[in-house]
Motif scaffolding. Structure first.
Motif, PDB file in Angstrom:
ATOM      1  N   MET A 142     -29.271  13.542  83.707  1.00  0.00           N
ATOM      2  CA  MET A 142     -28.815  12.676  84.790  1.00  0.00           C
ATOM      3  C   MET A 142     -29.920  12.449  85.817  1.00  0.00           C
ATOM      4  SD  MET A 142     -25.949  11.318  84.307  1.00  0.00           S
ATOM      5  CE  MET A 142     -26.185  10.490  85.878  1.00  0.00           C
ATOM      6  N   GLN A 143     -30.726  13.454  86.070  1.00  0.00           N
ATOM      7  CA  GLN A 143     -31.856  13.279  86.984  1.00  0.00           C
ATOM      8  C   GLN A 143     -32.801  12.202  86.455  1.00  0.00           C
ATOM      9  OE1 GLN A 143     -34.841  16.454  87.250  1.00  0.00           O
ATOM     10  NE2 GLN A 143     -34.945  16.117  89.462  1.00  0.00           N
ATOM     11  N   ASN A 144     -33.095  12.268  85.180  1.00  0.00           N
ATOM     12  CA  ASN A 144     -33.979  11.284  84.565  1.00  0.00           C
ATOM     13  C   ASN A 144     -33.397   9.873  84.687  1.00  0.00           C
ATOM     14  OD1 ASN A 144     -36.293  10.577  82.618  1.00  0.00           O
ATOM     15  ND2 ASN A 144     -34.505   9.832  81.514  1.00  0.00           N
ATOM     16  N   ALA A 145     -32.100   9.733  84.412  1.00  0.00           N
ATOM     17  CA  ALA A 145     -31.460   8.417  84.479  1.00  0.00           C
ATOM     18  C   ALA A 145     -31.448   7.877  85.901  1.00  0.00           C
ATOM     19  CB  ALA A 145     -30.030   8.515  83.938  1.00  0.00           C
ATOM     20  N   LEU A 146     -31.183   8.748  86.876  1.00  0.00           N
ATOM     21  CA  LEU A 146     -31.146   8.310  88.268  1.00  0.00           C
ATOM     22  C   LEU A 146     -32.525   7.900  88.767  1.00  0.00           C
ATOM     23  CD1 LEU A 146     -28.656  10.978  89.608  1.00  0.00           C
ATOM     24  CD2 LEU A 146     -28.338   8.511  89.834  1.00  0.00           C
ATOM     25  N   GLU A 147     -33.534   8.668  88.408  1.00  0.00           N
ATOM     26  CA  GLU A 147     -34.865   8.351  88.901  1.00  0.00           C
ATOM     27  C   GLU A 147     -35.428   7.099  88.240  1.00  0.00           C
ATOM     28  OE1 GLU A 147     -37.247  11.933  88.979  1.00  0.00           O
ATOM     29  OE2 GLU A 147     -36.176  12.590  90.797  1.00  0.00           O
ATOM     30  N   LYS A 148     -34.952   6.774  87.028  1.00  0.00           N
ATOM     31  CA  LYS A 148     -35.364   5.520  86.386  1.00  0.00           C
ATOM     32  C   LYS A 148     -34.904   4.299  87.178  1.00  0.00           C
ATOM     33  CE  LYS A 148     -33.847   5.887  82.164  1.00  0.00           C
ATOM     34  NZ  LYS A 148     -33.578   5.498  80.748  1.00  0.00           N
TER      35      LYS A 148
END
Length: 240
Positions: free
Chosen positions: A88-94
């Motif tokens: 989820m961190q990866n998706a949000l930062e994208k």
């Protein structure tokens, strides 16, 4: 999207939500969709923190039922939540949302340790904080973790995103005539053993006056709609 009724919320996602249409694991497209909805919420000025379950990878109770020691199985489940939190961190930062993952089990090479005051500072700066590894202790569910973190972060509400659009008097997937509740009291949920969250989580929310909003996160745009007070959901709160 109009201004939400809340200033700070905790969003609880089951691990199963991140599976998308799969049977297990993490679906990147689902993570991206949820991230887009969280971004939309934060753009109104809403402060958001999250707790994600681990059932799409490993569930402690299921592992114990298959012969694992319960405490060991729960620790395995906690590690699964860290994987989901990083996804989820990866998706949000994208999509341009600043995030921090804080784990109740210290793992400095991967994420920050859970520190309440640090988490509060992150949220005040507009970052989404994702709490991982449960409470760091076995025998507690991620529902209880969500209620605990919501209380610690002084959240105005706990939003539980599930695969159904609220709380019913029977399983709507099995009983066609099941009726959805618009509102419920904490005591009614506990007395009737309604499957909103586990009893410890409901009691924590009751004692700290934190409403629980149960809604269907699988429907695109539903988080924004519920925040506006327009979507379909069930609210568990103190009732006169």
């Amino acid at each position: 999207m109009t201004a939400p009724r809340f200033q700070r919320i905790l969003l609880k996602l089951s691990g199963e939500v991140l599976m998308g249409q799969g049977q297990f694991g993490i679906d990147p497209a689902t993570c991206d969709r949820v991230a887009a909805e969280v971004k939309e919420a934060t753009e109104t000025g809403l402060e958001v923190c999250m707790v994600v379950g681990g059932g799409n990878i490993f569930r402690g109770l299921a592992g114990a039922a298959q012969g694992f020691d319960r405490a060991s199985a729960d620790y395995m489940g906690m590690l699964a939540t860290v994987m989901n939190a990083l996804a989820m961190q990866n998706a949000l930062e994208k999509v341009g949302v600043q995030t921090r993952v804080q784990s109740a089990i210290p793992m400095a090479s991967v994420c920050e340790p859970y520190v309440r005051r640090r988490a509060e500072r992150h949220m005040e700066k507009g970052r989404v904080v994702i709490f991982a590894a449960g409470t760091g202790l076995p025998f507690f569910t991620t529902d209880t973790t969500a209620a605990l973190r919501a209380a610690e972060m002084n959240c105005d509400a706990l939003f539980k995103g599930t695969s159904v659009d609220g709380v019913y008097d029977a399983d709507p997937k099995k009983v066609a005539s099941a009726t959805r509740y618009d509102t419920l009291s904490y005591d009614r949920v506990l007395a009737d053993n309604l499957k909103v969250m586990d009893a410890s989580a409901v009691a924590l929310c009751r004692d700290n006056h934190i409403p629980i909003v149960v809604f269907n996160i699988r429907e695109g745009g539903n988080l924004a709609a519920v925040l506006r007070g327009e979507g379909t959901s069930t609210i568990v709160q103190t009732q006169a």
